[in-house]
Design a protein around this motif. Sequence first.
Motif, PDB file in Angstrom:
ATOM      1  N   LEU A  51       0.844  -1.188   0.000  1.00 21.50           N
ATOM      2  CA  LEU A  51       0.000   0.000   0.000  1.00 21.50           C
ATOM      3  C   LEU A  51       0.880   1.237   0.000  1.00 21.50           C
ATOM      4  O   LEU A  51       1.755   1.381   0.852  1.00 21.50           O
ATOM      5  N   GLY A  52       0.644   2.131  -0.955  1.00 20.95           N
ATOM      6  CA  GLY A  52       1.449   3.344  -1.069  1.00 20.95           C
ATOM      7  C   GLY A  52       0.697   4.600  -0.662  1.00 20.95           C
ATOM      8  O   GLY A  52      -0.455   4.554  -0.220  1.00 20.95           O
ATOM      9  N   SER A  53       1.340   5.724  -0.846  1.00 22.71           N
ATOM     10  CA  SER A  53       0.814   7.012  -0.415  1.00 22.71           C
ATOM     11  C   SER A  53      -0.528   7.359  -1.036  1.00 22.71           C
ATOM     12  O   SER A  53      -1.405   7.907  -0.375  1.00 22.71           O
ATOM     13  N   GLN A  54      -0.705   7.087  -2.312  1.00 17.67           N
ATOM     14  CA  GLN A  54      -1.915   7.514  -2.996  1.00 17.67           C
ATOM     15  C   GLN A  54      -3.161   6.779  -2.533  1.00 17.67           C
ATOM     16  O   GLN A  54      -4.274   7.177  -2.844  1.00 17.67           O
ATOM     17  N   ALA A  55      -3.002   5.736  -1.750  1.00 21.21           N
ATOM     18  CA  ALA A  55      -4.163   5.027  -1.206  1.00 21.21           C
ATOM     19  C   ALA A  55      -4.915   5.895  -0.209  1.00 21.21           C
ATOM     20  O   ALA A  55      -6.085   5.656   0.067  1.00 21.21           O
ATOM     21  N   THR A  56      -4.262   6.915   0.324  1.00 21.04           N
ATOM     22  CA  THR A  56      -4.912   7.788   1.304  1.00 21.04           C
ATOM     23  C   THR A  56      -5.686   8.928   0.656  1.00 21.04           C
ATOM     24  O   THR A  56      -6.348   9.690   1.350  1.00 21.04           O
ATOM     25  N   LEU A  57      -5.605   9.058  -0.665  1.00 18.09           N
ATOM     26  CA  LEU A  57      -6.266  10.150  -1.372  1.00 18.09           C
ATOM     27  C   LEU A  57      -7.684   9.776  -1.773  1.00 18.09           C
ATOM     28  O   LEU A  57      -8.027   8.596  -1.865  1.00 18.09           O
ATOM     29  N   PRO A  58      -8.550  10.778  -2.033  1.00 16.94           N
ATOM     30  CA  PRO A  58      -9.909  10.493  -2.505  1.00 16.94           C
ATOM     31  C   PRO A  58      -9.857   9.720  -3.816  1.00 16.94           C
ATOM     32  O   PRO A  58      -8.840   9.734  -4.488  1.00 16.94           O
ATOM     33  N   PRO A  59     -10.902   9.018  -4.193  1.00 13.13           N
ATOM     34  CA  PRO A  59     -12.289   9.137  -3.754  1.00 13.13           C
ATOM     35  C   PRO A  59     -12.649   8.262  -2.561  1.00 13.13           C
ATOM     36  O   PRO A  59     -13.707   8.438  -1.977  1.00 13.13           O
ATOM     37  N   THR A  60     -11.815   7.323  -2.162  1.00 10.49           N
ATOM     38  CA  THR A  60     -12.139   6.443  -1.031  1.00 10.49           C
ATOM     39  C   THR A  60     -11.380   6.919   0.204  1.00 10.49           C
ATOM     40  O   THR A  60     -10.184   7.180   0.135  1.00 10.49           O
ATOM     41  N   SER A  61     -12.069   7.008   1.319  1.00  7.70           N
ATOM     42  CA  SER A  61     -11.417   7.497   2.540  1.00  7.70           C
ATOM     43  C   SER A  61     -10.453   6.446   3.089  1.00  7.70           C
ATOM     44  O   SER A  61     -10.620   5.242   2.880  1.00  7.70           O
TER      45      SER A  61
END
Length: 120
Positions: A51-61
């Motif tokens: 799991l990388g950084s962009q997993a924390t970005l929208p559209p999913t919280s």
Amino acid sequence: YLNNHLMNLFAGAWETRDVSPLPVHIPQATEDQVQSCIELVSRAKKPVILLGSQATLPPTSAEDIRRALEDLGIPCFLGGMSRGMLGKDSPIHIRQNRRDALKEADLVLLAGEGYICTIS
């Protein structure tokens, strides 16, 4: 010469241009792609999720992603801004021996790195 140079340097600088925002396109997986991933995960004996950084970005919280990862129960390596997402006592969070775990994995899911699903 200088006048010609300045005219070339600033050519078109005062012409009106469209500066409206570009449309945003959020790629979504097709049902066939989702079904393929489900089949791969269900058949895998030693899956791993990176799991990388962009997993924390929208559209999913990030909270929804955390719940989904815990429901899956697949061991995870967290990187970048996703570090800490699972908490320090999570049984699925792997902190060390990433190289060895990746060597032994029969399926690696990359999330938040510009990938939806990748077969290892």
